[in-house]
Design a protein around this motif. Sequence first.
Motif, PDB file in Angstrom:
ATOM      1  N   LEU A  71       0.812  -1.222   0.000  1.00  0.00           N
ATOM      2  CA  LEU A  71       0.000   0.000   0.000  1.00  0.00           C
ATOM      3  C   LEU A  71       0.843   1.269   0.000  1.00  0.00           C
ATOM      4  O   LEU A  71       0.301   2.372   0.018  1.00  0.00           O
ATOM      5  CB  LEU A  71      -0.935   0.003   1.223  1.00  0.00           C
ATOM      6  N   HIS A  72       2.180   1.123  -0.002  1.00  0.00           N
ATOM      7  CA  HIS A  72       3.043   2.307  -0.102  1.00  0.00           C
ATOM      8  C   HIS A  72       2.797   3.033  -1.422  1.00  0.00           C
ATOM      9  O   HIS A  72       2.731   2.394  -2.479  1.00  0.00           O
ATOM     10  CB  HIS A  72       4.519   1.909  -0.039  1.00  0.00           C
ATOM     11  N   PRO A  73       2.678   4.355  -1.397  1.00  0.00           N
ATOM     12  CA  PRO A  73       2.594   5.091  -2.666  1.00  0.00           C
ATOM     13  C   PRO A  73       3.937   5.008  -3.405  1.00  0.00           C
ATOM     14  O   PRO A  73       4.981   4.718  -2.813  1.00  0.00           O
ATOM     15  CB  PRO A  73       2.289   6.524  -2.219  1.00  0.00           C
ATOM     16  N   GLN A  74       3.904   5.285  -4.680  1.00  0.00           N
ATOM     17  CA  GLN A  74       5.110   5.169  -5.496  1.00  0.00           C
ATOM     18  C   GLN A  74       6.225   6.078  -4.996  1.00  0.00           C
ATOM     19  O   GLN A  74       7.410   5.733  -5.062  1.00  0.00           O
ATOM     20  CB  GLN A  74       4.781   5.490  -6.972  1.00  0.00           C
ATOM     21  N   SER A  75       5.855   7.232  -4.468  1.00  0.00           N
ATOM     22  CA  SER A  75       6.872   8.177  -3.971  1.00  0.00           C
ATOM     23  C   SER A  75       7.649   7.568  -2.803  1.00  0.00           C
ATOM     24  O   SER A  75       8.875   7.761  -2.700  1.00  0.00           O
ATOM     25  CB  SER A  75       6.208   9.478  -3.526  1.00  0.00           C
ATOM     26  N   ASN A  76       6.966   6.829  -1.921  1.00  0.00           N
ATOM     27  CA  ASN A  76       7.663   6.174  -0.810  1.00  0.00           C
ATOM     28  C   ASN A  76       8.602   5.079  -1.316  1.00  0.00           C
ATOM     29  O   ASN A  76       9.725   4.927  -0.832  1.00  0.00           O
ATOM     30  CB  ASN A  76       6.651   5.564   0.165  1.00  0.00           C
ATOM     31  N   ILE A  77       8.123   4.300  -2.282  1.00  0.00           N
ATOM     32  CA  ILE A  77       8.936   3.210  -2.822  1.00  0.00           C
ATOM     33  C   ILE A  77      10.197   3.760  -3.483  1.00  0.00           C
ATOM     34  O   ILE A  77      11.304   3.216  -3.329  1.00  0.00           O
ATOM     35  CB  ILE A  77       8.110   2.372  -3.815  1.00  0.00           C
ATOM     36  N   GLN A  78      10.076   4.877  -4.207  1.00  0.00           N
ATOM     37  CA  GLN A  78      11.230   5.480  -4.877  1.00  0.00           C
ATOM     38  C   GLN A  78      12.259   5.959  -3.857  1.00  0.00           C
ATOM     39  O   GLN A  78      13.472   5.796  -4.053  1.00  0.00           O
ATOM     40  CB  GLN A  78      10.778   6.630  -5.761  1.00  0.00           C
ATOM     41  N   LYS A  79      11.780   6.556  -2.749  1.00  0.00           N
ATOM     42  CA  LYS A  79      12.709   7.032  -1.720  1.00  0.00           C
ATOM     43  C   LYS A  79      13.466   5.872  -1.094  1.00  0.00           C
ATOM     44  O   LYS A  79      14.698   5.921  -0.938  1.00  0.00           O
ATOM     45  CB  LYS A  79      11.950   7.794  -0.628  1.00  0.00           C
ATOM     46  N   MET A  80      12.745   4.798  -0.734  1.00  0.00           N
ATOM     47  CA  MET A  80      13.403   3.660  -0.095  1.00  0.00           C
ATOM     48  C   MET A  80      14.329   2.940  -1.063  1.00  0.00           C
ATOM     49  O   MET A  80      15.404   2.454  -0.675  1.00  0.00           O
ATOM     50  CB  MET A  80      12.342   2.699   0.459  1.00  0.00           C
ATOM     51  N   SER A  81      13.958   2.876  -2.335  1.00  0.00           N
ATOM     52  CA  SER A  81      14.812   2.232  -3.331  1.00  0.00           C
ATOM     53  C   SER A  81      16.114   3.008  -3.526  1.00  0.00           C
ATOM     54  O   SER A  81      17.140   2.439  -3.892  1.00  0.00           O
ATOM     55  CB  SER A  81      14.083   2.127  -4.676  1.00  0.00           C
ATOM     56  N   SER A  82      16.036   4.304  -3.238  1.00  0.00           N
ATOM     57  CA  SER A  82      17.232   5.153  -3.365  1.00  0.00           C
ATOM     58  C   SER A  82      18.040   5.192  -2.078  1.00  0.00           C
ATOM     59  O   SER A  82      19.040   5.919  -1.995  1.00  0.00           O
ATOM     60  CB  SER A  82      16.815   6.579  -3.749  1.00  0.00           C
ATOM     61  N   GLY A  83      17.573   4.458  -1.056  1.00  0.00           N
ATOM     62  CA  GLY A  83      18.296   4.430   0.219  1.00  0.00           C
ATOM     63  C   GLY A  83      17.966   5.596   1.127  1.00  0.00           C
ATOM     64  O   GLY A  83      18.689   5.862   2.089  1.00  0.00           O
ATOM     65  N   GLY A 172      16.766  -7.680  -4.474  1.00  0.00           N
ATOM     66  CA  GLY A 172      15.664  -7.157  -5.274  1.00  0.00           C
ATOM     67  C   GLY A 172      14.595  -6.438  -4.482  1.00  0.00           C
ATOM     68  O   GLY A 172      13.729  -5.782  -5.065  1.00  0.00           O
ATOM     69  N   HIS A 173      14.612  -6.530  -3.148  1.00  0.00           N
ATOM     70  CA  HIS A 173      13.601  -5.842  -2.342  1.00  0.00           C
ATOM     71  C   HIS A 173      13.920  -4.352  -2.300  1.00  0.00           C
ATOM     72  O   HIS A 173      15.086  -3.960  -2.201  1.00  0.00           O
ATOM     73  CB  HIS A 173      13.575  -6.420  -0.925  1.00  0.00           C
ATOM     74  N   LYS A 176      16.525  -1.326   1.414  1.00  0.00           N
ATOM     75  CA  LYS A 176      17.940  -1.671   1.426  1.00  0.00           C
ATOM     76  C   LYS A 176      18.412  -1.990   2.842  1.00  0.00           C
ATOM     77  O   LYS A 176      17.967  -1.386   3.815  1.00  0.00           O
ATOM     78  CB  LYS A 176      18.777  -0.515   0.855  1.00  0.00           C
ATOM     79  N   ALA A 177      19.352  -2.931   2.952  1.00  0.00           N
ATOM     80  CA  ALA A 177      19.890  -3.327   4.254  1.00  0.00           C
ATOM     81  C   ALA A 177      20.541  -2.159   4.964  1.00  0.00           C
ATOM     82  O   ALA A 177      20.547  -2.075   6.199  1.00  0.00           O
ATOM     83  CB  ALA A 177      20.891  -4.467   4.068  1.00  0.00           C
ATOM     84  N   SER A 178      21.086  -1.207   4.195  1.00  0.00           N
ATOM     85  CA  SER A 178      21.758  -0.050   4.794  1.00  0.00           C
ATOM     86  C   SER A 178      20.793   0.852   5.563  1.00  0.00           C
ATOM     87  O   SER A 178      21.221   1.678   6.372  1.00  0.00           O
ATOM     88  CB  SER A 178      22.449   0.758   3.692  1.00  0.00           C
ATOM     89  N   MET A 179      19.481   0.691   5.334  1.00  0.00           N
ATOM     90  CA  MET A 179      18.490   1.533   6.004  1.00  0.00           C
ATOM     91  C   MET A 179      18.011   0.927   7.327  1.00  0.00           C
ATOM     92  O   MET A 179      17.210   1.528   8.032  1.00  0.00           O
ATOM     93  CB  MET A 179      17.276   1.746   5.074  1.00  0.00           C
ATOM     94  N   LEU A 180      18.507  -0.266   7.657  1.00  0.00           N
ATOM     95  CA  LEU A 180      18.045  -0.931   8.878  1.00  0.00           C
ATOM     96  C   LEU A 180      18.390  -0.123  10.123  1.00  0.00           C
ATOM     97  O   LEU A 180      17.598  -0.050  11.061  1.00  0.00           O
ATOM     98  CB  LEU A 180      18.648  -2.328   8.968  1.00  0.00           C
ATOM     99  N   ASP A 181      19.586   0.487  10.134  1.00  0.00           N
ATOM    100  CA  ASP A 181      19.991   1.293  11.285  1.00  0.00           C
ATOM    101  C   ASP A 181      19.005   2.427  11.535  1.00  0.00           C
ATOM    102  O   ASP A 181      18.693   2.755  12.680  1.00  0.00           O
ATOM    103  CB  ASP A 181      21.397   1.865  11.071  1.00  0.00           C
ATOM    104  N   SER A 182      18.491   3.027  10.450  1.00  0.00           N
ATOM    105  CA  SER A 182      17.516   4.115  10.583  1.00  0.00           C
ATOM    106  C   SER A 182      16.222   3.612  11.226  1.00  0.00           C
ATOM    107  O   SER A 182      15.660   4.276  12.100  1.00  0.00           O
ATOM    108  CB  SER A 182      17.219   4.714   9.199  1.00  0.00           C
TER     109      SER A 182
END
Length: 455
Positions: A71-83, A172-173, A176-182
Amino acid sequence: MSRQSVDAPSTGQNDVVFDKKLEKEGRVPNAGAQQQPIFVIVMGVSGTGKSTLGSALAKELGMPYIEGDDLHPQSNIQKMSSGVPLNDQDREPWLELIRNRAEELACKESSDGRVPGVVAGCSALKKYYREILRGRHHISPSPPSPVTLPTYFVFVDGPKEVLYDRMSKRPGHFFKASMLDSQLATLEDPTGEEGVIVVSLESATEEQISLAILELGKLLVEYAMEAISHAGTVLGVLAKDGVVLAAEKKVTGKLLDLSPSTQGGYGGSGEKIFLLNTNVIGGVAGLTADANSLVNYCRSAAQRHLLTYNEDIPVELLAQRLCDLKQGYTQYGGLRPFGVSILYAGYDPHYEFQLYHSDPSGNYSGWKATCIGANSGTAQSLLKQEYKDDILVKDAIGLVLRTMSKTMDMEFAVLTLDPTTKTPKAKIYRPHEIDALLLSEGLTKKDEDTEMKSS
């Protein structure tokens, strides 16, 4: 002042509402009348296996599943995909969408009637986010929900090292693993919050499901008990020659059509006191819809006993039958406990006059005098001071009215023996008869208009 306390035996999963054979026999109430849906959210940081546990739990409970990430909007997915981590402004509309989608699903009808609930997977990192998911905080103006949806969280908790290992194995998810700390820095531990169950990340999915269902059952009983604690007071007193019941009427007002209660009707035509059988009167505190379903079940059980044995059902046996049903509803994940406590005032040749109380867990106990609902503690204290073992019905009526003296809008009933036939005689009083009783005890009923003017 309790005489006994009995744990009702489990009926097992085969006795719950989904068994159509038992439903046809009248051994369970109507399914649609009882299944108020619930909302279960499997939460935690990314990599905890929320989707795996959530979908498996939904299947086990027989509920639809909402994948929050979908249910994430595309804008959220783009931000997370960019780290780039999401902020509150990104998450708020998404969280509200999950809640709204759950309410929509909870309102839909299925082949078995209303769905028993909804399961969702969502990180729900902050308490503020969880309040949005509970429906207590609204981001955008919206009409009130047509369904009450109690919300519970299953928090998947585990060590940071295991989370990193899992994240590295998800190619492919978009997260990103680098965002886990956040996410770990944002997480506000929900342990200790109301309606939260904690399961271990390192447990097998089957173990997590078993623990979640067990703890969910306990929370649902607590929710039912909480509903009863805010319900109108119901009080019962056992006398040597009868039993007296009184109940506070919550729904009152000049615009309410009270003609059924003033003109009389089957079983009292009230909202709190009902004739369960010719020898048993019941007083209910809690959710009215649940109470109506249980009252019908009691009446059917009493009539089946009469048909089989050609005698009125013993009072304790009727309480046991209902408690078997109540206890069964605490054992199966797709159902919630009945949010009702009941006082049974009855008579049978075995133990003569009796007074029993049953709660949502399926336990029941015998009493000389007791009270359920709001302000029950204060009423219990008064009863302890004034109750006597040799009290008669006449004095019991006065004791009940004095104890309920601040509740002038009430229902009232007395069970005695007919002096001629020596059979139980139940009398459910009409409003003008209750007024006469109040006057006889020196208690006057205030007029509603006068109260409004004086305030």
